[in-house]
Design an enzyme around this catalytic site. Structure first.
Site, PDB file in Angstrom:
ATOM      1  CD  GLU A  86      -4.030  -6.062   2.711  1.00 11.73           C
ATOM      2  OE1 GLU A  86      -4.857  -5.308   3.271  1.00 11.73           O
ATOM      3  OE2 GLU A  86      -2.802  -5.898   2.779  1.00 11.73           O
ATOM      4  CD  GLU A 105      -3.101  -1.017   2.117  1.00 16.10           C
ATOM      5  OE1 GLU A 105      -2.906  -0.387   3.153  1.00 16.10           O
ATOM      6  OE2 GLU A 105      -4.179  -1.579   1.838  1.00 16.10           O
TER       7      GLU A 105
END
Ligand code: P53
Length: 475
Positions: free
Chosen positions: A373, A176
């Site tokens: 995810e 991320e």
């Protein structure tokens, strides 16, 4: 028939610092996750810089995967996992981060972990940096503000890529990486890069400099990995929170385009190997002077990623004329979407947003995508008989998987796999809570420090097992 590819990588995902615990065992150095206190929804985690006795640090113990991984992996095998995503804790390998020689005991731990996965034909999917850089690099070098950290990271990556090249095929560089674009959230800058941007004279300019160093480091590692073994698949990792226009008002449409630059900037460089024109224009308008050398530009070009790993939990909505609305965090003009519900932590639940995101990313880049995810953080109640009836989690995942399958079968998106987040309960990244659970496997551990660490199956365990066994045909 779902028409998902036969070799579709069903699995689960965690990160080292959120599951392993054993934070100071076998030579592991202090990482940035080790100095984060526990928080709650609306209560920020404190970055204490050093460890202070008066605080609880949930990542020190986490769910003790370090000592329980064999039994936990046996449960993953029972779920039918084809792959398992975790990260290597950088500070197990280089406790301080700037050493020349790695910590052999740390390397051996991951050898054993990967061997255990491979025993069950579970492919390890490994993130090199998931919010857990050695804290020494922050204290001594200023984290990723410092260009020298590129070399430390590349050295670490070189060691683990060489060591595990025959055990690990799928890699990602920075988890991320785009979180830090919200540069006024201290937790994001700190966990991505070891920098609290608001402490800098020009927070936004520093953020771009830090990001540049990471993009260069990532590109170097991609090229290095391919040189070590040509068939390694090395991806980037993006938090994909699509920003929708609130309405068909042209100003809303345009604002959403601008807002999405916050997401695309990172994947544009990772995938194409050069900065998009809107980045240069923004720096020009703001008078930013980012140190980008000619050599850096060549490095970016030479290290483009093989795939895009992405997290997807929620969508957001932006409105150009928002005076009367309650605007929430993140991008200015972010307003609640009246058409979707939110979780107890305020995350807007939007399965169609996953299909939408897969489409826009695949149209833009035309390289494989990997959902690494997705999941539903919720409070789980234990029934008197010890079971957990997490139907809400099944509902969330079912709806998202159905949209994912549409993206593949109706839209033709090239999707490598799907690994729901926190397949075993773990410490929440955002709040440091145990209470915000994602798992198919319950762990008896609580925010006050109590609990036996005993593992048990939730209702979603059997449900997901059947999803995997049927390759998504039975949801
Ligand atoms: P927690 C924001 C938006 C999307 C994903 O988050 C995010 C965040 C940051 O909160 O983070 C990812 O545990 C991250 C994981 C994290 C997971 O989402 O705050 O990669 O480390 O645990 C879930 O509920």
């Amino acid at each position: 028939m779902t028409n998902l590819p036969k070799d579709f990588l069903w699995g689960g995902a965690v990160a080292a610092h959120q599951v392993e615990g054993a934070w100071n065992v076998a030579g592991k150095g202090e990482s940035i996750a080790d100095v984060l206190t526990g928080g709650a929804h609306g209560v920020d985690r404190i970055i204490t810089t050093a460890i202070e006795e008066k605080y609880m640090y949930p990542n020190h113990e986490a769910v003790d995967f370090y000592h329980n991984y064999k039994a936990d992996i046996a449960l993953f095998a029972e779920l039918g996992f084809k792959c398992f995503r975790t990260s290597i804790a950088w500070s197990r390998i280089f406790p301080l981060g700037d050493e020349a020689e790695p910590n052999e005991v740390g390397l051996q731990f991951y050898d054993d972990l990967f061997d255990e996965l491979l025993k069950y034909n579970i492919e390890p999917v490994i993130t090199l940096s998931h919010f857990e850089m050695p804290n020494h690099l922050v204290k001594t070098y200023g984290g990723w503000k410092n260009r020298r950290v590129i070399d430390f990271f590349v050295h670490y990556a070189d060691v683990v890529l060489q060591r595990y090249q025959h055990k690990v095929k799928y890699w990602m560089t920075f988890n991320e990486i785009n979180n830090q674009k919200s540069y006024d959230v201290p937790l994001f800058g700190y966990t991505n890069s070891g920098v609290v941007f608001n402490n800098e004279p020009n927070p936004e300019e520093t953020m771009y400099q830090v990001v540049h160093h990471q993009l260069v480091a990532s590109a170097k590692v991609v090229a290095l990995g391919h040189a070590i073994k040509a068939d390694l698949k090395i991806g980037c990792m993006m938090a994909i929170v699509p920003l929708y226009p609130y309405s068909c008002h042209p100003d809303d449409i345009m604002l959403a385009v601008e807002a999405m630059h916050d997401r695309y900037l990172f994947s544009d460089v990772h995938v194409r190997g050069y900065y998009p024109s809107y980045a240069y224009k923004e720096w020009e308008q703001k008078g930013f002077n980012i140190d980008i050398t000619a050599d850096d530009l060549a490095v970016l070009k030479a290290g483009t990623v093989d795939y895009i790993g992405l997290s997807y939990y929620m969508s957001k909505t932006v409105r150009a004329h928002f005076e009367d609305e309650e605007t929430t965090a993140d991008f200015e003009g972010t307003v609640p979407n009246p058409h979707v519900q939110a979780s107890d932590w305020g995350w807007q639940i939007d399965p169609v947003g996953l299909r939408y995101s897969l489409n826009v990313l695949y149209e833009r880049y035309q390289i494989p995508l990997f959902i690494v995810e997705n999941g539903f953080g919720a409070v789980d109640e234990i029934e008197p008989d010890g079971s957990v009836n997490d139907q809400y989690r099944i509902d969330y995942l079912k709806a998202h998987i159905a949209e994912m399958i549409k993206a593949v079968t109706l839209d033709g998106v090239d999707l490598m796999g799907y690994t729901p987040w926190g397949c075993i309960d773990c410490v929440s990244f955002g709040t440091g809570e145990y209470k915000k659970r994602y798992g198919f496997i319950y762990v008896d551990k609580h925010d006050d420090g109590s609990g036996t660490m005993k593992r048990s199956k939730k209702k979603s365990f059997d449900w997901f097992k059947e999803v995997v066994a049927s390759n998504g045909a039975h949801l």
